[in-house]
Write a protein that holds these residues in place. Structure first.
Motif, PDB file in Angstrom:
ATOM      1  N   GLY A 160     -56.029  82.050  30.452  1.00  0.00           N
ATOM      2  CA  GLY A 160     -55.379  80.937  31.145  1.00  0.00           C
ATOM      3  C   GLY A 160     -54.194  80.432  30.335  1.00  0.00           C
ATOM      4  N   VAL A 161     -53.500  79.421  30.861  1.00  0.00           N
ATOM      5  CA  VAL A 161     -52.249  78.980  30.227  1.00  0.00           C
ATOM      6  C   VAL A 161     -52.475  78.472  28.800  1.00  0.00           C
ATOM      7  CG1 VAL A 161     -50.470  77.197  30.354  1.00  0.00           C
ATOM      8  CG2 VAL A 161     -50.954  78.585  32.332  1.00  0.00           C
ATOM      9  N   ASP A 162     -53.584  77.758  28.564  1.00  0.00           N
ATOM     10  CA  ASP A 162     -53.814  77.180  27.241  1.00  0.00           C
ATOM     11  C   ASP A 162     -54.955  77.851  26.473  1.00  0.00           C
ATOM     12  OD1 ASP A 162     -51.742  75.402  27.113  1.00  0.00           O
ATOM     13  OD2 ASP A 162     -52.886  73.659  27.779  1.00  0.00           O
ATOM     14  N   ALA A 163     -55.428  78.993  26.913  1.00  0.00           N
ATOM     15  CA  ALA A 163     -56.560  79.636  26.226  1.00  0.00           C
ATOM     16  C   ALA A 163     -56.202  81.064  25.853  1.00  0.00           C
ATOM     17  CB  ALA A 163     -57.812  79.621  27.108  1.00  0.00           C
ATOM     18  N   GLY A 164     -56.026  81.298  24.545  1.00  0.00           N
ATOM     19  CA  GLY A 164     -55.619  82.631  24.092  1.00  0.00           C
ATOM     20  C   GLY A 164     -56.102  82.877  22.682  1.00  0.00           C
ATOM     21  N   GLY A 165     -55.148  83.275  21.832  1.00  0.00           N
ATOM     22  CA  GLY A 165     -55.478  83.731  20.488  1.00  0.00           C
ATOM     23  C   GLY A 165     -56.205  82.700  19.635  1.00  0.00           C
TER      24      GLY A 165
END
Ligand code: UDP
Length: 430
Positions: A18-23
């Motif tokens: 999602g836009v704010d969920a990554g590395g």
């Protein structure tokens, strides 16, 4: 040691892509588990963004996620979270008093730094800080599109100056921090890592199947329709530079592009970046060679990566970038932008290739000969896998990080024993 990892917006329990969920979510999750595997007691403090979340959720042996009530118990974009950091820090300090003060607190992202320094000051807890992304870099590249709060850059410098140690993830970040005004003596480098057991080369038989129809992201991974396949994995945001790959595709015949990331496939039509990429592909006449997969479950990614000839990562800028490591661990060469963490994680001509960012012609010129040369691709992929295992396994990242914590957690007079007590951990590149 009892360790507090603080990651205000990026929970290890969040769904990735999602836009704010990554590395950062991946990093905090893997670091927490890696530290617990070494015998440390780890608590990950993250904001309670859903009223139904219990206060404490076990993540594994010796590691739990603690949901901190700070701000509304619903999803709030990360750029709107700064006003809740005092409440976050105060709640955390009370939790430490109640359940035991950590030997070290390690904050992730600038707002966690503010909350952690506030809690730590009350209880004299040493603080290590990792930025994950820098406001100064974001502002340089995104200009008016940057929605970070106005005080972010100044707050980041202040966090770095007040923390006992800054843990940067790559050499480029050290340069940026020094440019910001931070004393390099306060900084140590420990890279992000990759789960080299989960991300591994597919056995040849499965590779054939993955190239055809296979499970990926809960949907069928499309059957290969061109001789060559490129793959991009990442959040669907402009700065990841997926449009550069779409543009390059026009000059790379016989090649298809899969893009993993963004919302689930059935919601792609409502995603602005997905629509922009589809319109661009149509305008360039390459839409029949581009497939947006939407979010792919982390568990399904090795099969998706293993189906590709090359993973392409051409962001405008990249604080670290875990996807190139995931590709490397799968034995797939990366062609990436020569920016940020990729300058460390990709060794040009050895594990992949680097090209200037936002340059479709340079990307196409790098891809064409590589796609035409399976022997070279295999050699690059094998070297990439070896380097991922040797340098970037999370177990090693956890060990290096724990060694740094130990230097902070030692009593002051022990530190006076001299620099020999402090391991040199600045060397990342192999
Ligand atoms: N990811 C995923 N599914 C997707 C897209 C991304 O699991 O559909 C994961 C990806 O495998 C990686 C992380 O999200 O572990 C992205 O991390 P990276 O550091 O590359 O980029 P960031 O999102 O932090 O900018």
């Amino acid at each position: 040691m009892r360790v507090a990892l603080v990651s205000e917006h990026a929970s290890p329990l969040a769904v990735l892509g999602g836009v704010d969920a990554g590395g950062q979510n991946v990093h905090v999750d893997a670091l927490a588990r890696g530290l617990a595997d070494l015998g440390h007691d780890v608590r990950v403090y993250t904001r309670r963004d859903d009223a139904s979340l219990p206060e404490r959720v076990p993540l594994g042996p010796r590691v739990e996620v603690v949901h901190v009530p700070a701000g509304p118990a619903r999803e709030v974009p990360k750029d709107a979270l700064a006003p809740y950091m005092d409440a976050f820090g105060d709640w955390m300090a009370r939790d430490w008093e109640r359940t035991g003060t950590p030997a070290v607190a390690h904050s992730h992202f600038w707002m966690s730094g503010l909350a952690t320094l506030r809690a730590a000051a009350a209880l004299d807890v040493p603080v290590a800080h990792t930025y994950h992304a820098l406001g100064s870099v974001k502002r340089r590249h995104q200009g008016a599109k940057d929605t970070s709060p106005a005080g972010r850059v100044a707050a980041e410098l202040s966090v770095g100056e007040r923390a006992d140690l800054v843990v940067a993830t790559c050499r480029d970040e050290v340069d940026e921090l020094v440019r910001l005004g931070l004393d390099p003596a306060r900084i140590q480098v420990v890279p992000c890592g990759v789960d080299v057991t989960h991300f591994r080369p597919l056995p040849p038989a499965r590779r054939g199947r993955a190239a055809g129809a296979a499970r990926g992201g809960g949907a069928l991974l499309p059957r290969r329709r061109q001789p060559h396949r490129l793959l991009v994995v990442g959040r669907l945001v402009e700065r990841k530079g997926v449009d550069t790959v779409v543009r390059a595709l026009a000059a790379v015949p016989g090649t298809e592009l899969l893009v993993a990331g963004g919302p689930p496939a059935d919601l792609l039509a409502a995603d602005p970046e997905a629509c922009r990429l589809v319109a661009l592909a149509e305008a360039l006449g390459v839409d029949d060679r581009v497939t947006l997969l939407g979010r792919v479950e982390h568990d399904d990614l090795p099969a998706v990566i293993g189906s590709a000839d090359v993973v392409v990562a051409t962001p405008w800028y990249e604080p670290f970038g875990i996807v190139p490591l995931e590709a490397a661990a799968c034995g797939v060469p990366v062609v990436g932008s020569a920016v940020g963490g990729l300058l460390d994680s990709v060794r040009p001509g050895v594990t992949g290739l680097l090209v200037p960012p936002r340059d479709p012609d340079a990307l196409a010129a790098a891809l064409r000969p590589l796609l035409a040369d399976p022997v070279r691709r295999r050699a690059l992929g094998q070297a990439a896998r070896r380097r991922a295992v040797r340098t970037y396994a999370w177990s090693q990242v956890a060990q290096r990080t724990a060694a740094l914590y130990q230097t902070l957690a030692l009593p002051a007079d022990a530190l006076l024993a001299g620099p020999a007590a402090v391991p040199a951990l600045t060397e990342v590149a192999v």
